[in-house]
Design a protein around this motif. Structure first.
Motif, PDB file in Angstrom:
ATOM      1  N   SER A   3     -46.925  -8.938   2.627  1.00 10.56           N
ATOM      2  CA  SER A   3     -46.841  -8.836   4.078  1.00 10.56           C
ATOM      3  C   SER A   3     -47.795  -7.805   4.665  1.00 10.56           C
ATOM      4  O   SER A   3     -48.197  -7.927   5.813  1.00 10.56           O
ATOM      5  CB  SER A   3     -45.409  -8.519   4.491  1.00 10.56           C
ATOM      6  N   ARG A   4     -48.168  -6.796   3.870  1.00 12.68           N
ATOM      7  CA  ARG A   4     -49.069  -5.791   4.439  1.00 12.68           C
ATOM      8  C   ARG A   4     -50.427  -6.372   4.796  1.00 12.68           C
ATOM      9  O   ARG A   4     -51.144  -5.847   5.632  1.00 12.68           O
ATOM     10  CB  ARG A   4     -49.215  -4.610   3.493  1.00 12.68           C
ATOM     11  N   TYR A   5     -50.815  -7.483   4.161  1.00 10.03           N
ATOM     12  CA  TYR A   5     -52.079  -8.139   4.475  1.00 10.03           C
ATOM     13  C   TYR A   5     -51.958  -9.060   5.685  1.00 10.03           C
ATOM     14  O   TYR A   5     -52.950  -9.514   6.221  1.00 10.03           O
ATOM     15  CB  TYR A   5     -52.583  -8.930   3.274  1.00 10.03           C
ATOM     16  N   LEU A   6     -50.741  -9.365   6.061  1.00 10.85           N
ATOM     17  CA  LEU A   6     -50.523 -10.274   7.176  1.00 10.85           C
ATOM     18  C   LEU A   6     -50.240  -9.554   8.490  1.00 10.85           C
ATOM     19  O   LEU A   6     -49.992 -10.206   9.503  1.00 10.85           O
ATOM     20  CB  LEU A   6     -49.351 -11.206   6.844  1.00 10.85           C
ATOM     21  N   VAL A   7     -50.281  -8.241   8.477  1.00 11.51           N
ATOM     22  CA  VAL A   7     -49.957  -7.463   9.669  1.00 11.51           C
ATOM     23  C   VAL A   7     -50.839  -7.859  10.843  1.00 11.51           C
ATOM     24  O   VAL A   7     -50.360  -8.005  11.972  1.00 11.51           O
ATOM     25  CB  VAL A   7     -50.059  -5.949   9.385  1.00 11.51           C
ATOM     26  N   THR A   8     -52.117  -8.054  10.616  1.00 11.25           N
ATOM     27  CA  THR A   8     -53.003  -8.408  11.732  1.00 11.25           C
ATOM     28  C   THR A   8     -52.631  -9.773  12.311  1.00 11.25           C
ATOM     29  O   THR A   8     -52.702  -9.968  13.529  1.00 11.25           O
ATOM     30  CB  THR A   8     -54.470  -8.418  11.277  1.00 11.25           C
ATOM     31  N   SER A   9     -52.220 -10.708  11.459  1.00  9.89           N
ATOM     32  CA  SER A   9     -51.791 -12.019  11.959  1.00  9.89           C
ATOM     33  C   SER A   9     -50.512 -11.889  12.782  1.00  9.89           C
ATOM     34  O   SER A   9     -50.383 -12.494  13.845  1.00  9.89           O
ATOM     35  CB  SER A   9     -51.544 -12.981  10.801  1.00  9.89           C
ATOM     36  N   TYR A  10     -49.563 -11.101  12.262  1.00 10.09           N
ATOM     37  CA  TYR A  10     -48.307 -10.887  12.993  1.00 10.09           C
ATOM     38  C   TYR A  10     -48.580 -10.239  14.349  1.00 10.09           C
ATOM     39  O   TYR A  10     -47.992 -10.607  15.357  1.00 10.09           O
ATOM     40  CB  TYR A  10     -47.355  -9.995  12.199  1.00 10.09           C
ATOM     41  N   LEU A  11     -49.464  -9.283  14.351  1.00  7.82           N
ATOM     42  CA  LEU A  11     -49.803  -8.597  15.594  1.00  7.82           C
ATOM     43  C   LEU A  11     -50.444  -9.567  16.578  1.00  7.82           C
ATOM     44  O   LEU A  11     -50.123  -9.569  17.779  1.00  7.82           O
ATOM     45  CB  LEU A  11     -50.741  -7.424  15.306  1.00  7.82           C
ATOM     46  N   GLY A  12     -51.340 -10.430  16.102  1.00  9.10           N
ATOM     47  CA  GLY A  12     -51.968 -11.428  16.974  1.00  9.10           C
ATOM     48  C   GLY A  12     -50.952 -12.398  17.558  1.00  9.10           C
ATOM     49  O   GLY A  12     -51.021 -12.744  18.745  1.00  9.10           O
ATOM     50  N   GLN A  14     -47.731 -11.793  18.048  1.00  7.28           N
ATOM     51  CA  GLN A  14     -46.906 -11.062  19.008  1.00  7.28           C
ATOM     52  C   GLN A  14     -47.641 -10.845  20.331  1.00  7.28           C
ATOM     53  O   GLN A  14     -47.049 -10.982  21.409  1.00  7.28           O
ATOM     54  CB  GLN A  14     -46.478  -9.716  18.423  1.00  7.28           C
TER      55      GLN A  14
END
Length: 172
Positions: A3-12, A14
């Motif tokens: 999940s730490r690599y997906l943070v930017t996707s999650y942020l986008g 949101q």
């Protein structure tokens, strides 16, 4: 993928949803604005429900044992380091052991065990031999099954609590 690599996707995602709800709340059409209000209330409600359910579940944190080992390891590492040639036995999770391994000296040895593997425990746990080979034997965050196994297999040895997550094996 972690999940730490997906943070930017999650942020986008949101930011996109936030923009959608914010733009909907500014619309002049009452029906669309009401839909945006309902979407906002639904998202907030689902977030609260999700948070409650996650904290109520038995294994909500990735450490499996609740809490963080790092603060405990800061107190346990000096205990292990001050011994001449200690052995640490553990069937604990990798997160506990990795955080401890960064804090201990090279002379500390480990015997890592799989959870609930009686055959491995029988083959690898040789207390009488180790008592002559190592200055001290410690058990680090053991599960109850491992403690029961040791007590039953080696009744001549006593297990004393040294710290919250650290036990010491003492020969009687």
């Amino acid at each position: 993928m972690q999940s730490r690599y997906l943070v930017t996707s999650y942020l986008g995602i949101q930011i996109s949803v936030s923009y959608l709800v914010g733009a909907g709340l500014q619309l002049k059409n009452d029906a669309l604005r009401l839909g945006s209000h309902l979407l906002l209330v639904t998202l907030i409600s689902l977030g609260v429900i999700s948070g409650v359910l996650i904290t109520q579940s038995q294994d909500w944190d990735y450490l499996e044992l609740k809490g963080t080992p790092i603060s405990e390891n800061l107190e346990i590492a000096p205990i292990l380091n001050k011994n001449k040639q200690p052995l640490v036995i553990s069937d604990s999770t990798h997160s506990y052991l990795l955080s401890l391994s960064y804090l201990i000296d090279d002379h500390v040895r480990f015997q890592l065990l799989k959870e609930n593997d009686l055959n491995q425990w029988n083959n690898k746990l040789i207390m009488p031999k180790w008592k002559n080979q190592f200055s001290d034997i410690f058990i680090y965050y053991p599960r109850q099954e491992l403690l029961d196994f040791l007590v039953n297999k080696y009744p001549r040895f006593q297990i004393k609590k040294i710290h919250k997550g650290l036990l010491k094996v003492v020969k009687i």
